[in-house]
Scaffold this active site. Structure first.
Site, mmCIF file in Angstrom:
data_model
loop_
_atom_site.group_PDB
_atom_site.id
_atom_site.type_symbol
_atom_site.label_atom_id
_atom_site.label_comp_id
_atom_site.label_asym_id
_atom_site.label_seq_id
_atom_site.Cartn_x
_atom_site.Cartn_y
_atom_site.Cartn_z
ATOM 1 N N GLU A 50 0.813 -1.218 0.000
ATOM 2 C CA GLU A 50 0.000 0.000 0.000
ATOM 3 C C GLU A 50 0.849 1.271 0.000
ATOM 4 O O GLU A 50 0.433 2.297 -0.537
ATOM 5 C CB GLU A 50 -0.968 0.025 1.179
ATOM 6 N N PHE A 112 -11.254 -7.408 14.447
ATOM 7 C CA PHE A 112 -10.211 -7.866 13.538
ATOM 8 C C PHE A 112 -9.904 -6.780 12.497
ATOM 9 O O PHE A 112 -10.814 -6.246 11.879
ATOM 10 C CB PHE A 112 -10.666 -9.144 12.837
ATOM 11 N N GLN A 113 -8.646 -6.467 12.363
ATOM 12 C CA GLN A 113 -8.164 -5.453 11.413
ATOM 13 C C GLN A 113 -8.781 -4.074 11.633
ATOM 14 O O GLN A 113 -8.982 -3.320 10.685
ATOM 15 C CB GLN A 113 -8.374 -5.908 9.970
ATOM 16 N N LYS A 162 -17.416 -1.126 6.321
ATOM 17 C CA LYS A 162 -17.815 -2.131 5.335
ATOM 18 C C LYS A 162 -19.333 -2.212 5.171
ATOM 19 O O LYS A 162 -19.834 -2.364 4.062
ATOM 20 C CB LYS A 162 -17.254 -3.489 5.751
ATOM 21 N N MET A 480 24.002 9.274 1.812
ATOM 22 C CA MET A 480 23.894 10.607 2.404
ATOM 23 C C MET A 480 24.217 10.568 3.898
ATOM 24 O O MET A 480 24.842 11.484 4.427
ATOM 25 C CB MET A 480 22.500 11.177 2.161
#
Ligand code: TPP
Lengths: 581, 188
Positions: A50, A112-113, A162, A480
């Site tokens: 993602e 969940f999640q 959802k 760097m």
């Protein structure tokens, strides 16, 4: 009108907003939206992470000026977006992120999640929403797009439970007017105060040593044309920030190139000695100003910016002008033309002095015929693409060399994470840019460290046959950081060695891309030529370069321009000059 | 004209005295708007001294009164950031604007002996406070007023032994006109 699922409403709004491409990766909480995407007339790019999806949407937005769209599921999907959103936020990139959330009756139960995505992303988005009622869904999505692209643009996140994407509702597409009514407090300043504009014009007429200091705002505000006209009319030299690259043609005689920490000697000298600094769409970042007290110490400052919060944030501004840069520059030009001045004569000695600085320390490096110099690779990329490519970069030394040794002629030609400094940005952004601008050659100039932070998404570029060219400036170091350790930490190279790498050529091949390598200077051109011929898949070029090359000039962090390190041998050699004019 | 243009050459920004500022914010009364405001302060390390929120006469508009300690520069930045929030309708620093300032405080004070009880009742009457609860050895007192009055009252009660204090934080409204302001003063 038939009832529609929340998920279908999402697609309707995307189409209404003219979206043609979305990036993302599905999961439980956003499956309804993906189901609706299945037969939607939209290009749907499945990323492998993602974060990469967010950078792709960002690269797409920066290259095209349109709003980038990214989708993710709840919990881990959404938290993986965080770096991508923060990157876009810092650089004012228009983006809409749509995340799935657990069903409403589970919110707050550690389901969940589940993650408080609106809470997590609050400080790194321009605005965010949790949809709690399907009645608001379409309006909120429309608001999100409106907020993302207007005023000072930025990422906006919409978190949709959802059950709302599953619910059916008989809705009407909200109009632009509905959107404006829903946002009564949101009124970006576009106009610019006429009194301040007059004052600015007067200062410009009187200035003997003026400099234009240009940031990304000119690109976002599509004001390059006006900027060029202003510079040419008044004969004022132009220096840009890293974000402002391409806002002013870098091959133009008035171009001073970049200023600040890794700015050119002549740009920094000009700013240091200026009696008037005209900041346009720039925000006085500490990488630009160095030590605040000694930044342009002699100059009066005009600051043009759409964001009032950017003005006088860390530098006192004499003439603040809040407004859309294009609009303000047009008015400023009109004002300047009222009273003609012999500009050429007025600027003669100042421009001459700048030429002297330019000759004294041009942007350069020590070429070698044994070992590949990183700067040389960039110069060769510039030559082989005729300066016409879109270039994205990761973060580190290679980013600065990509900024210094490729000359950018157009806005939206150089994409990099200027504000947040996100390693792993360059390659996925290039994928997004190529999808937005298929006619352009797109080069991702990557550090070996930066590239491996999102290299999984080469698979995505292979899957969709996106022919981006990845040039890894491979110094087997977090270069760097190594440079800072060398200069400021007694060469104690703590945790910067990247000697263990995959074989990038084999890696490319195993993913279905093309892999090439150059280890000697004379191979550089050959590798680039081969890469230019490939048009149906990504190419990974492994340029094995001088491991301990440094980015110079450099103004050490928090120091004054006077303490600029110009070349490997001279230290802090810059001069003060108040003599001109 | 040219005189005006003459820039004040101060760099860095002038550092002014730190003092208390009263900032009034009108916002859309949406879900999460208060967190948005408070996290804006927290994220920048600004300290909120008091914050009060309530609905207004307009539907879906809430009014927030924030008291912060800071110099002009910090406060200016806070205000700009508050203005930038999408749900913000209006922000004003009313510190130097004629305004009415009120805070409600509940103070539970030790009041065992008669002498103390008398003394406290005298203070209550002078300060136009109200005893709202009495027990064998405590008074609970309600008082409203501006910060100065509240502080003075608390200071005078302290010797008796304060057991608990609950403060609402400052509420403020600007004065509508000189005439009405005069009336306000007379009432006090
Ligand atoms: C995500 C992230 N982590 C850490 C850093 C700090 N950092 C800045 S530059 C740099 C080194 C980058 O190395 P590389 O990508 O190999 O580029 P080079 O400097 O060698 O060109 C690091 C670690 C960062 N900018 N971003």
């Amino acid at each position: 009108m038939p009832k529609k699922r929340g998920a279908d409403i999402v697609i309707d709004v995307l189409l209404e907003e003219g979206v043609d491409t979305v990036f993302g990766l599905p999961g439980g909480a956003i499956m309804e939206v993906y189901d609706a995407l299945f037969d939607a007339p939209l290009r749907n790019i499945l990323a492998r992470h993602e974060q990469a999806a967010a950078h792709m949407a960002d690269g797409y937005a920066r290259a095209t000026g349109k709003v980038g769209v990214v989708l993710a599921t709840s919990g881990p999907g959404a938290t993986n977006l965080v770096t991508g959103l923060a990157t876009a936020h810092m650089d004012s990139v228009p983006m809409v992120a749509i995340t799935g959330q657990v069903p409403r009756h589970y919110i707050g139960t550690d389901a969940f999640q589940e993650a408080d995505v609106v809470g997590i992303t609050r400080p790194i988005t321009k605005h965010n929403f949790l949809v709690t009622d399907i009645k608001d869904l379409a309006l909120i999505l429309r608001e999100a797009f409106y907020l993302a692209r207007t005023g000072r643009p930025g990422p906006v996140l919409v978190d949709i439970p959802k059950d709302i994407t599953q619910q059916e509702y008989n809705y009407k597409m909200p109009t632009e007017k509905d959107v404006e009514e829903a946002l009564p407090g949101y009124k970006p300043h576009y106009e610019g105060n006429p009194v301040q504009i007059k004052k600015a014009a007067e200062l410009i007429r009187k200035a003997k040593r003026p400099v234009l200091y240009v940031g990304g705002g000119v690109i976002i505000g599509n004001a390059s044309q006006e900027l060029r006209e202003l510079a040419e009319l008044t004969r004022i030299p132009v220096t840009t920030t890293n974000m402002g690259k391409g806002a002013f043609d870098e091959t133009h005689p008035l171009a001073l190139h970049m200023l600040g920490m890794h700015g050119t000697y002549y740009a920094n000298m000009a700013v240091y000695n200026a009696d008037l600094l005209i900041a346009v769409g720039a925000r006085f970042d500490d990488r630009v100003t160095g030590k605040i007290d000694e930044f342009a110490p002699e100059a009066k400052i005009i600051h043009i910016d759409i964001d009032p919060a950017s003005i006088s944030k860390n530098i006192h501004v004499d003439v603040p002008i809040v407004g859309d840069v294009k609009n303000v520059l047009q008015k400023l030009l009109k004002e300047l033309k009222k009273k003609p001045v012999e500009w050429v004569k007025a600027r003669e000695s100042w421009l001459k002095q700048i030429e002297k600085w330019r000759e004294k320390h041009p942007l350069t490096y020590q070429q070698s015929d044994k070992i590949i110099k990183p700067q040389y690779v960039i110069e060769e990329i510039y030559r082989i693409t005729d300066g016409e490519a879109i270039v994205s970069a990761g973060v580190g030394q290679h980013q600065m060399w990509a900024a210094m040794f490729y000359k950018y002629k157009y806005p939206r030609q150089f994409l990099n994470s200027g504000g947040l400094g996100t390693m792993g940005y360059g390659f996925p952004a290039a994928v997004g840019a190529k999808l937005g601008k298929p006619e352009k050659t797109v080069f991702a100039i990557e550090g070996d460290g930066s590239f491996v932070m999102n290299m999984q998404d080469v698979i995505t570029a292979v899957q969709y046959r996106i022919p981006v060219k990845i040039a890894i400036i491979n110094n087997e170091f977090l270069g760097m950081v190594r440079q800072w350790q060398q200069l400021f930490y007694d060469s104690r190279y703590s945790s910067v060695c990247l000697a263990v790498h995959p074989d990038f050529v084999k890696l490319a091949e195993s993913m279905g891309a093309v892999g090439l390598r150059a280890t000697k200077p004379k191979e550089v051109r050959e590798v680039l030529q081969k890469a230019m011929e490939i048009n149906d898949r990504p190419v990974i070029m492994d340029f094995v370069v001088d491991r301990e090359e440094n980015v110079l000039p450099m103004v050490p962090a928090g120091k004054s321009y006077r303490e600029m390190i110009v070349s490997p041998k001279q230290k802090g050699e810059a001069e003060t000059m108040y003599l001109v004019g | 004209m040219t005189e005006e243009i003459k820039a004040i050459k101060v760099r860095p920004l002038p550092k002014s005295e730190t003092r208390k500022h009263i900032i009034v914010v009108r916002v859309q009364h949406n879900f999460g708007v208060l967190t948005r405001i408070t996290s804006l302060f927290a994220g920048r390390g600004y300290n909120i001294e008091s914050l009060t929120v309530g609905k207004t006469h307009e539907p879906n508009v809430a009014r927030i009164t924030i008291v912060v300690e800071g110099n002009e520069r910090v406060v200016e930045q806070i205000i700009k950031q508050l203005r930038k929030l999408i749900e913000t309708l209006r922000v004003r620093d009313i510190t130097d604007v004629p305004h009415i300032e009120r805070e409600l405080v509940l103070i539970k004070v030790h009041a065992g002996e008669d002498k103390a009880r008398d003394e406290i009742m005298r203070l209550v009457s002078i300060f136009r406070a109200k005893v709202v609860d009495v027990s064998v050895d405590t008074y609970t007192i309600e008082v409203t007023g501006d910060s100065e009055k509240i502080e003075a009252f608390i200071k005078l009660l302290r010797p008796f032994g304060i057991k608990d204090i609950a403060r609402t934080g400052v509420l403020a409204l600007t004065r509508e006109s000189a005439k009405e302001s005069l009336q306000e003063h007379r009432l006090e």
